[in-house]
Design an enzyme around this catalytic site. Structure first.
Site, PDB file in Angstrom:
ATOM      1  N   ILE A   1       0.800   9.018   1.299  1.00 20.47           N
ATOM      2  CA  ILE A   1       0.466   9.195  -0.115  1.00 20.47           C
ATOM      3  C   ILE A   1      -1.048   9.315  -0.322  1.00 20.47           C
ATOM      4  O   ILE A   1      -1.502   9.750  -1.366  1.00 20.47           O
ATOM      5  CB  ILE A   1       1.097   8.046  -0.956  1.00 20.47           C
ATOM      6  CG1 ILE A   1       1.455   8.511  -2.370  1.00 20.47           C
ATOM      7  CG2 ILE A   1       0.202   6.828  -0.997  1.00 20.47           C
ATOM      8  CD1 ILE A   1       2.654   9.362  -2.462  1.00 20.47           C
ATOM      9  N   ARG A   2      -1.835   8.952   0.687  1.00 23.34           N
ATOM     10  CA  ARG A   2      -3.291   9.097   0.574  1.00 23.34           C
ATOM     11  C   ARG A   2      -3.709  10.565   0.526  1.00 23.34           C
ATOM     12  O   ARG A   2      -4.815  10.894   0.143  1.00 23.34           O
ATOM     13  CB  ARG A   2      -3.998   8.405   1.750  1.00 23.34           C
ATOM     14  CG  ARG A   2      -3.722   6.914   1.870  1.00 23.34           C
ATOM     15  CD  ARG A   2      -4.089   6.180   0.591  1.00 23.34           C
ATOM     16  NE  ARG A   2      -5.462   6.445   0.180  1.00 23.34           N
ATOM     17  CZ  ARG A   2      -6.537   5.817   0.664  1.00 23.34           C
ATOM     18  NH1 ARG A   2      -6.388   4.875   1.553  1.00 23.34           N
ATOM     19  NH2 ARG A   2      -7.739   6.099   0.243  1.00 23.34           N
ATOM     20  N   HIS A   3      -2.794  11.442   0.923  1.00 21.77           N
ATOM     21  CA  HIS A   3      -3.101  12.879   0.923  1.00 21.77           C
ATOM     22  C   HIS A   3      -2.741  13.432  -0.446  1.00 21.77           C
ATOM     23  O   HIS A   3      -1.595  13.752  -0.732  1.00 21.77           O
ATOM     24  CB  HIS A   3      -2.375  13.561   2.094  1.00 21.77           C
ATOM     25  CG  HIS A   3      -2.902  13.050   3.398  1.00 21.77           C
ATOM     26  ND1 HIS A   3      -3.956  13.637   4.047  1.00 21.77           N
ATOM     27  CD2 HIS A   3      -2.589  11.943   4.107  1.00 21.77           C
ATOM     28  CE1 HIS A   3      -4.249  12.934   5.129  1.00 21.77           C
ATOM     29  NE2 HIS A   3      -3.431  11.895   5.184  1.00 21.77           N
TER      30      HIS A   3
ATOM     31  N   ARG B   1      -3.523  13.664  10.983  1.00 21.98           N
ATOM     32  CA  ARG B   1      -2.373  12.816  11.319  1.00 21.98           C
ATOM     33  C   ARG B   1      -1.684  13.193  12.630  1.00 21.98           C
ATOM     34  O   ARG B   1      -0.838  12.430  13.102  1.00 21.98           O
ATOM     35  CB  ARG B   1      -1.370  12.820  10.153  1.00 21.98           C
ATOM     36  CG  ARG B   1      -1.954  12.284   8.844  1.00 21.98           C
ATOM     37  CD  ARG B   1      -2.449  10.854   8.933  1.00 21.98           C
ATOM     38  NE  ARG B   1      -2.968  10.390   7.638  1.00 21.98           N
ATOM     39  CZ  ARG B   1      -3.354   9.152   7.384  1.00 21.98           C
ATOM     40  NH1 ARG B   1      -3.312   8.218   8.313  1.00 21.98           N
ATOM     41  NH2 ARG B   1      -3.826   8.825   6.198  1.00 21.98           N
TER      42      ARG B   1
HETATM   43  C1  LIG Z   1      -7.094   7.580  11.396  1.00 22.41           C
HETATM   44  C2  LIG Z   1      -7.177   7.256   9.929  1.00 22.41           C
HETATM   45  C3  LIG Z   1      -7.546   5.986   9.519  1.00 22.41           C
HETATM   46  C4  LIG Z   1      -7.635   5.672   8.169  1.00 22.41           C
HETATM   47  N1  LIG Z   1      -7.976   4.407   7.771  1.00 22.41           N
HETATM   48  C5  LIG Z   1      -8.043   4.092   6.448  1.00 22.41           C
HETATM   49  C6  LIG Z   1      -8.393   2.784   6.001  1.00 22.41           C
HETATM   50  O1  LIG Z   1      -8.660   1.910   6.805  1.00 22.41           O
HETATM   51  N2  LIG Z   1      -8.424   2.525   4.683  1.00 22.41           N
HETATM   52  C7  LIG Z   1      -8.159   3.491   3.731  1.00 22.41           C
HETATM   53  O2  LIG Z   1      -8.207   3.217   2.538  1.00 22.41           O
HETATM   54  N3  LIG Z   1      -7.829   4.749   4.115  1.00 22.41           N
HETATM   55  C8  LIG Z   1      -7.762   5.076   5.440  1.00 22.41           C
HETATM   56  N4  LIG Z   1      -7.418   6.346   5.822  1.00 22.41           N
HETATM   57  C9  LIG Z   1      -7.141   7.339   4.791  1.00 22.41           C
HETATM   58  C10 LIG Z   1      -8.345   8.301   4.635  1.00 22.41           C
HETATM   59  O3  LIG Z   1      -9.519   7.640   4.213  1.00 22.41           O
HETATM   60  C11 LIG Z   1      -8.016   9.400   3.608  1.00 22.41           C
HETATM   61  O4  LIG Z   1      -7.752   8.803   2.355  1.00 22.41           O
HETATM   62  C12 LIG Z   1      -6.786  10.188   4.007  1.00 22.41           C
HETATM   63  O5  LIG Z   1      -6.880  10.604   5.344  1.00 22.41           O
HETATM   64  C13 LIG Z   1      -6.675  11.405   3.104  1.00 22.41           C
HETATM   65  O6  LIG Z   1      -7.735  12.294   3.435  1.00 22.41           O
HETATM   66  P1  LIG Z   1      -8.320  13.295   2.371  1.00 22.41           P
HETATM   67  O7  LIG Z   1      -8.863  12.549   1.188  1.00 22.41           O
HETATM   68  O8  LIG Z   1      -9.271  14.188   3.085  1.00 22.41           O
HETATM   69  O9  LIG Z   1      -7.001  14.128   2.009  1.00 22.41           O
HETATM   70  P2  LIG Z   1      -6.448  14.691   0.636  1.00 22.41           P
HETATM   71  O10 LIG Z   1      -6.283  13.624  -0.391  1.00 22.41           O
HETATM   72  O11 LIG Z   1      -5.238  15.497   1.002  1.00 22.41           O
HETATM   73  O12 LIG Z   1      -7.543  15.658   0.149  1.00 22.41           O
HETATM   74  C14 LIG Z   1      -7.843  16.858   0.858  1.00 22.41           C
HETATM   75  C15 LIG Z   1      -9.258  17.241   0.510  1.00 22.41           C
HETATM   76  O13 LIG Z   1      -9.308  17.552  -0.879  1.00 22.41           O
HETATM   77  C16 LIG Z   1     -10.520  17.075  -1.431  1.00 22.41           C
HETATM   78  N5  LIG Z   1     -10.201  16.104  -2.491  1.00 22.41           N
HETATM   79  C17 LIG Z   1      -8.966  15.674  -2.842  1.00 22.41           C
HETATM   80  N6  LIG Z   1      -9.046  14.833  -3.879  1.00 22.41           N
HETATM   81  C18 LIG Z   1     -10.350  14.735  -4.174  1.00 22.41           C
HETATM   82  C19 LIG Z   1     -11.079  14.003  -5.152  1.00 22.41           C
HETATM   83  N7  LIG Z   1     -10.476  13.233  -6.057  1.00 22.41           N
HETATM   84  N8  LIG Z   1     -12.418  14.124  -5.143  1.00 22.41           N
HETATM   85  C20 LIG Z   1     -13.047  14.896  -4.265  1.00 22.41           C
HETATM   86  N9  LIG Z   1     -12.427  15.614  -3.323  1.00 22.41           N
HETATM   87  C21 LIG Z   1     -11.089  15.537  -3.276  1.00 22.41           C
HETATM   88  C22 LIG Z   1     -11.336  16.482  -0.295  1.00 22.41           C
HETATM   89  O14 LIG Z   1     -12.150  17.475   0.255  1.00 22.41           O
HETATM   90  C23 LIG Z   1     -10.274  16.128   0.716  1.00 22.41           C
HETATM   91  O15 LIG Z   1     -10.759  16.095   2.040  1.00 22.41           O
HETATM   92  C24 LIG Z   1      -7.340   6.663   7.167  1.00 22.41           C
HETATM   93  C25 LIG Z   1      -6.980   7.952   7.604  1.00 22.41           C
HETATM   94  C26 LIG Z   1      -6.886   8.249   8.952  1.00 22.41           C
HETATM   95  C27 LIG Z   1      -6.474   9.645   9.361  1.00 22.41           C
END
Ligand SMILES: Cc1cc2nc3c(=O)[nH]c(=O)nc-3n(C[C@H](O)[C@H](O)[C@H](O)COP(=O)(O)OP(=O)(O)OC[C@H]3O[C@@H](n4cnc5c(N)ncnc54)[C@H](O)[C@@H]3O)c2cc1C
Length: 308
Positions: free
Chosen positions: A109-111, A215
């Site tokens: 859901i973080r994506h 992932r």
């Molecule tokens: C190996 C690993 C370890 C992790 N560990 C942790 C952890 O310890 N704690 C934690 O909280 N999370 C953790 N995460 C989650 C990580 O921080 C990201 O939240 C997650 O991977 C989603 O990435 P994203 O924001 O790039 O992706 P998406 O949400 O799919 O976004 C894709 C891209 O769209 C843009 N975007 C989307 N929404 C916005 C916005 N509102 N503002 C600006 N740009 C935006 C950005 O360029 C982003 O890269 C981890 C992830 C991985 C892969």
């Protein structure tokens, strides 16, 4: 006014049926699965057979052109991916049905760029389907959020017994509460993170490749990696050229991003091997088109690996 020519002449084929037949579902973990429900474009020109063409088709509208030969289109697609021209790949979309434990869903859901519709624990009684790991990994000493190897058999057996006891107590209490008339939206707080949930998850190709880079990587937790690997296996025959270019150019796949300091180190190393040394030609690279070779020659020259 010039419009991009319509490429959909003649027969079209269902790209999912063509690429996957009836094998659209991959089982993962003990009770999970990923199914490719649909994609856009679903119907593709029979001459193309993949959905890659939709990326090039969208890109060429910028210059009022349409598709060319398959070879030319692949070069354009690869050029766009090399130069992070990503908007055209948002024209391709995939919809998946996923069945996964809640702790995996928390990571998914973080994506934020995916569209999600999840089973409602307010509306439905949650089924007693729980994830049980097939092996118990040990905490990594090097990576505080990773694992390395397995814990010993006694500790693993103690953990699995505890898991069984906790989840069956939790589910019995949930079941009793629901049967006593408690609202499902509150009763569910008794349930554990290894309970399975399910959802429909739709995302475009650009953002899916970003998700997969993070992932499918070895740093991702294994329990989400298996879902990402399954998604990659399902989309690869549908967009093979996009996946190939992503594997070739993405820094978390086959490519590498050099920092300014690393570039300086290589330049300096090449200079110190011999102050006068400059190779007469850059090392050759394979399997790419002329424009890519020219781009490499420019990079090699900058690194001191080819003529100035
Ligand atoms: C190996 C690993 C370890 C992790 N560990 C942790 C952890 O310890 N704690 C934690 O909280 N999370 C953790 N995460 C989650 C990580 O921080 C990201 O939240 C997650 O991977 C989603 O990435 P994203 O924001 O790039 O992706 P998406 O949400 O799919 O976004 C894709 C891209 O769209 C843009 N975007 C989307 N929404 C916005 C916005 N509102 N503002 C600006 N740009 C935006 C950005 O360029 C982003 O890269 C981890 C992830 C991985 C892969």
């Amino acid at each position: 006014m010039n419009h991009a020519p319509d490429p959909y002449e003649g027969e079209e084929i269902d790209v999912i049926a063509y690429a996957l037949g009836t094998n659209r579902r991959i089982d993962v973990l003990d009770k999970g699965f990923v199914t490719l429900v649909d994609c856009m474009p679903r119907m593709v020109p029979a001459s193309r057979k993949t959905a890659d063409h939709a990326v090039v088709q969208a890109a060429r509208v910028s210059v009022g052109a349409g598709l060319k030969t398959i070879e030319e289109d692949i070069k354009t697609l690869r050029y766009m991916r090399r130069h992070v021209h990503t908007a055209p790949s948002e024209m391709v979309e995939f919809k998946f049905h996923c069945h996964m434990p809640i702790f995996v869903a928390r990571q998914f859901i973080r994506h934020r760029t995916a569209n999600v519709n999840e089973k409602s624990g307010r509306y439905s009684v949650m089924a007693d389907v729980f994830h049980h790991p097939s092996e118990c990994r040990a905490q990594s000493a090097a990576n505080k959020q990773g694992s390395n190897g397995l814990i010993n058999a006694d500790s693993a057996s103690e953990f699995l017994s505890a898991l069984n006891a906790v989840e069956s107590n939790a589910y019995d209490a949930y079941d009793r509460a629901v049967k006593a008339g408690m609202a499902k939206e509150q009763a569910r707080i008794l349930l554990t993170l290894n309970l399975y949930t399910e959802w429909y998850w739709k995302i475009d190709l650009h953002n899916l490749l970003h998700f997969l880079a993070l992932r499918c990587d070895s740093h991702a937790q294994e329990e989400i990696r298996v879902y990402a690997d399954a998604m990659l296996a399902l989309i690869t025959p549908i967009v093979p050229e996009s996946v190939r270019a992503w594997n070739d150019y993405h820094p978390m796949r086959g490519a590498m991003l050099l920092t300014r300091m690393e570039v300086e180190a290589i330049r300096s190393f090449m200079g110190t091997v011999s102050n006068t040394y400059r190779p007469s030609a850059a090392p050759s690279i394979d399997g790419v088109d002329k424009r890519e070779v020219d781009e490499w020659k420019a990079k090699a020259s900058k690194l001191g690996l080819g003529p100035a």
